[in-house]
Write a protein that holds these residues in place. Structure first.
Motif, PDB file in Angstrom:
ATOM      1  N   GLU A  26     -30.990  20.363  70.470  1.00  0.00           N
ATOM      2  CA  GLU A  26     -32.286  20.032  71.057  1.00  0.00           C
ATOM      3  C   GLU A  26     -32.762  21.099  72.051  1.00  0.00           C
ATOM      4  O   GLU A  26     -33.945  21.376  72.142  1.00  0.00           O
ATOM      5  N   HIS A  27     -31.813  21.663  72.778  1.00  0.00           N
ATOM      6  CA  HIS A  27     -32.192  22.612  73.836  1.00  0.00           C
ATOM      7  C   HIS A  27     -32.101  24.072  73.437  1.00  0.00           C
ATOM      8  O   HIS A  27     -32.296  24.943  74.262  1.00  0.00           O
ATOM      9  N   GLY A  29     -32.962  27.621  72.502  1.00  0.00           N
ATOM     10  CA  GLY A  29     -34.175  28.403  72.713  1.00  0.00           C
ATOM     11  C   GLY A  29     -34.969  27.992  73.951  1.00  0.00           C
ATOM     12  O   GLY A  29     -36.013  28.541  74.241  1.00  0.00           O
ATOM     13  N   ASN A  30     -34.452  27.024  74.715  1.00  0.00           N
ATOM     14  CA  ASN A  30     -35.157  26.604  75.936  1.00  0.00           C
ATOM     15  C   ASN A  30     -34.590  27.276  77.173  1.00  0.00           C
ATOM     16  O   ASN A  30     -34.497  26.661  78.232  1.00  0.00           O
ATOM     17  N   GLY A  31     -34.176  28.516  77.024  1.00  0.00           N
ATOM     18  CA  GLY A  31     -33.619  29.230  78.174  1.00  0.00           C
ATOM     19  C   GLY A  31     -32.127  29.010  78.334  1.00  0.00           C
ATOM     20  O   GLY A  31     -31.506  29.574  79.219  1.00  0.00           O
ATOM     21  N   THR A  32     -31.534  28.174  77.471  1.00  0.00           N
ATOM     22  CA  THR A  32     -30.089  27.987  77.513  1.00  0.00           C
ATOM     23  C   THR A  32     -29.427  29.150  76.776  1.00  0.00           C
ATOM     24  O   THR A  32     -29.861  29.511  75.693  1.00  0.00           O
ATOM     25  N   GLN A  72     -28.091  30.346  85.575  1.00  0.00           N
ATOM     26  CA  GLN A  72     -28.607  30.087  84.232  1.00  0.00           C
ATOM     27  C   GLN A  72     -27.765  29.037  83.515  1.00  0.00           C
ATOM     28  O   GLN A  72     -26.566  28.945  83.747  1.00  0.00           O
TER      29      GLN A  72
END
Ligand code: ZN
Length: 393
Positions: A26-27, A29-32, A72
Motif C-alpha cells: 500500500e505504501h 512509492g510514498n516516500g518509503t 526517513q
C-alpha cells in the motif's frame, strides 16, 4: 547459558516493528525506502519493484547511499523475515534510523500473496565475463549494466572528442551508439582521432568508426548518419536517444542542438577544446542551465574553433572525451553526481582543473519556456555564420 539462535531472533523481533506485505504494498512509492538485504544471487532471481539492494553484509557501509536521512521511513525485507529483522535491529540500534520496520514473511510471503516481483534481465555468460568489472562495482552492478545495455547514446561527430568517447562507451556496453559525421578520415586527423587508423584515410568517418566499435564490442548496435545536423533533420535524428554527446566545433550547431534537446528533454554532455584548454558540462533540461543560459550570445568569433584550423594538443580531446564518456555512464546508470549546473575547465599545461557554478537564467529564451511552446522558428536562432566568422578577421 547463552541463549539459542532462535531465542536471540525472538528477542530482537520483540524490539523492532514488523509490517505485513499488504501494508508495504500500500505504501510503495510514498516516500518509503524499501531495502532488500539478501545476497546478490537472490536479488537477481527476483525482487520487489522499486526496492534498493543492500546485502546485509554491507549494511553499515552502504545504507547511507540509499537512505541518507535517518528519519526517513525504511522497510527492510529478506527471504523469510529473519535476516531483515536482524538488519532492522542494526539500523535502529546501531545506526540511529528512527523509523525502520522489517517485512513479515519476506519476499516468500509477498509472492504467495500475489504481489509483483521484478526479475532483472539476465546477462549471457559472455556478457557476464565482458562486464565483470562493472558487476563488481556496487554503483553499477547488474542493474547499471542492464541500463547501459538498453541505452541509446548519440555522438555528434566522430572526431577528436567523439573518437575516445565512442570507444569507451562501446567498451562499457552502451547498447546503441548513433554516430553523426559527414566527413572522411584525413591524415591530419590521426594525431588525436584514435578511432580511425591509417588504412582508413579517405573513407567516411562513420564507417571507420563503426569498424572500430564492432571490433571492440560486436554487441553494440551502431547507427550511422553520414550527414550534417541541421534544422531540417535534427528532430528526426535525435528523438529517442537517452543522452547526446556533443563534440561539434561550431556554434550554430551547438545552439540548434541545445534548443532541440530542451524541447525533447534529452540531456547533453558537452565538451570543447582549444589549444591546451578544455571545457565540460552537462546540460540536463530543466534540472540545470541550458547552453543558452551559459552563453546567451556566441563567444567572440576569434575564439570559434570552427572558423578555421586551430591547433590542439593531440591528447587533450582524449582527456575531455573520456570525461564526457564518464558523464554519460553516470547519467545512464544514475551513479554519482552528474556535472549539471557546473562547468569544468581543464588547463593541460598547468595541469589544473577549475569548477565554475552555472545557474539557470530565468529569462532564458529557450529553457524558461514550457517545452511545447518552443516553436520550430526558434530552434537554433543564431547570427549569420559567414558574417560571424568574417568578424574574426
Ligand atoms: Zn536556458
Amino acid at each position: 547459558m547463552s541463549p539459542s539462535g532462535a531465542e536471540v531472533i525472538r528477542q530482537i523481533k520483540s524490539q523492532i516493528e514488523e509490517v505485513d506485505p499488504a501494508e508495504v504494498s500500500e505504501h510503495l512509492g510514498n516516500g518509503t525506502v524499501l531495502v532488500d538485504v539478501r545476497e546478490s544471487t537472490e536479488w537477481d532471481a527476483g525482487h520487489i519493484p522499486g526496492a534498493k539492494h543492500v546485502p546485509r553484509g554491507h549494511l553499515e557501509s552502504r545504507i547511507e547511499g540509499v537512505a541518507g536521512d535517518r528519519s526517513q521511513r525504511l522497510v527492510v525485507y529478506c527471504a523469510s523475515g529473519q535476516r531483515s529483522a536482524l538488519a532492522a535491529h542494526t539500523l535502529q540500534e546501531l545506526l540511529g534510523y528512527e523509523n525502520v520496520s522489517s517485512m513479515t514473511g519476506g519476499i516468500t510471503l509477498w509472492k504467495d500473496r500475489g504481489y509483483k516481483v521484478e526479475v532483472p534481465r539476465s546477462l549471457t555468460p559472455e556478457q557476464r565475463e565482458r562486464y565483470s568489472r562493472h558487476l563488481l562495482v556496487p554503483e553499477i552492478g547488474l542493474e547499471g549494466q542492464t541500463k547501459l545495455l538498453e541505452s541509446k547514446v548519440l555522438l555528434l561527430g566522430a572526431g577528436g572528442l567523439g573518437a575516445p568517447t565512442a570507444l569507451y562507451l562501446a567498451a562499457a556496453g552502451v547498447g546503441t551508439l548513433g554516430v553523426i559525421d559527414d566527413d572522411e578520415v584525413d591524415l591530419s586527423n590521426l594525431q588525436r582521432q584514435v578511432i580511425h587508423t591509417t588504412d582508413g584515410i579517405g573513407t567516411p568517418k562513420v564507417d571507420s568508426a563503426e569498424r572500430a566499435i564492432k571490433a571492440l564490442n560486436p554487441g553494440v548496435d551502431v547507427v550511422k548518419y553520414q550527414t550534417r545536423l541541421d534544422a531540417s533533420n535534427i528532430m528526426e535524428i535525435i528523438e529517442g536517444y537517452d543522452v547526446i554527446v556533443d563534440g561539434v566545433d561550431n556554434f550554430p550547431t551547438r545552439y540548434l542542438l541545445n534548443d532541440a534537446t530542451v524541447r525533447l528533454d534529452i540531456p547533453v554532455v558537452s565538451a570543447s577544446i582549444l589549444g591546451f584548454d578544455g571545457q565540460l558540462s552537462v546540460f540536463k533540461p530543466h534540472d540545470g542551465p541550458c547552453y543558452r543560459c551559459l552563453y546567451p550570445v556566441p563567444p567572440p568569433a576569434e575564439l570559434a574553433p570552427s572558423c578555421g584550423a586551430n591547433g590542439v594538443l593531440g591528447v587533450l580531446p582524449g582527456t575531455m572525451g573520456l570525461l564526457q564518456a564518464t558523464e554519460v555512464v553516470k547519467l545512464v546508470t544514475g551513479a554519482g553526481e552528474p556535472l549539471v549546473g557546473r562547468l569544468l575547465l581543464y588547463e593541460a599545461l598547468g595541469a589544473t582543473f577549475t569548477e565554475l557554478k552555472v545557474r539557470r537564467d530565468p529569462e532564458c529564451p529557450i529553457c524558461s519556456k514550457d517545452p511545447s511552446e518552443i516553436s520550430d522558428d526558434e530552434l537554433g536562432v543564431f547570427p549569420d555564420y559567414e558574417a560571424f566568422c568574417a568578424a574574426a578577421g
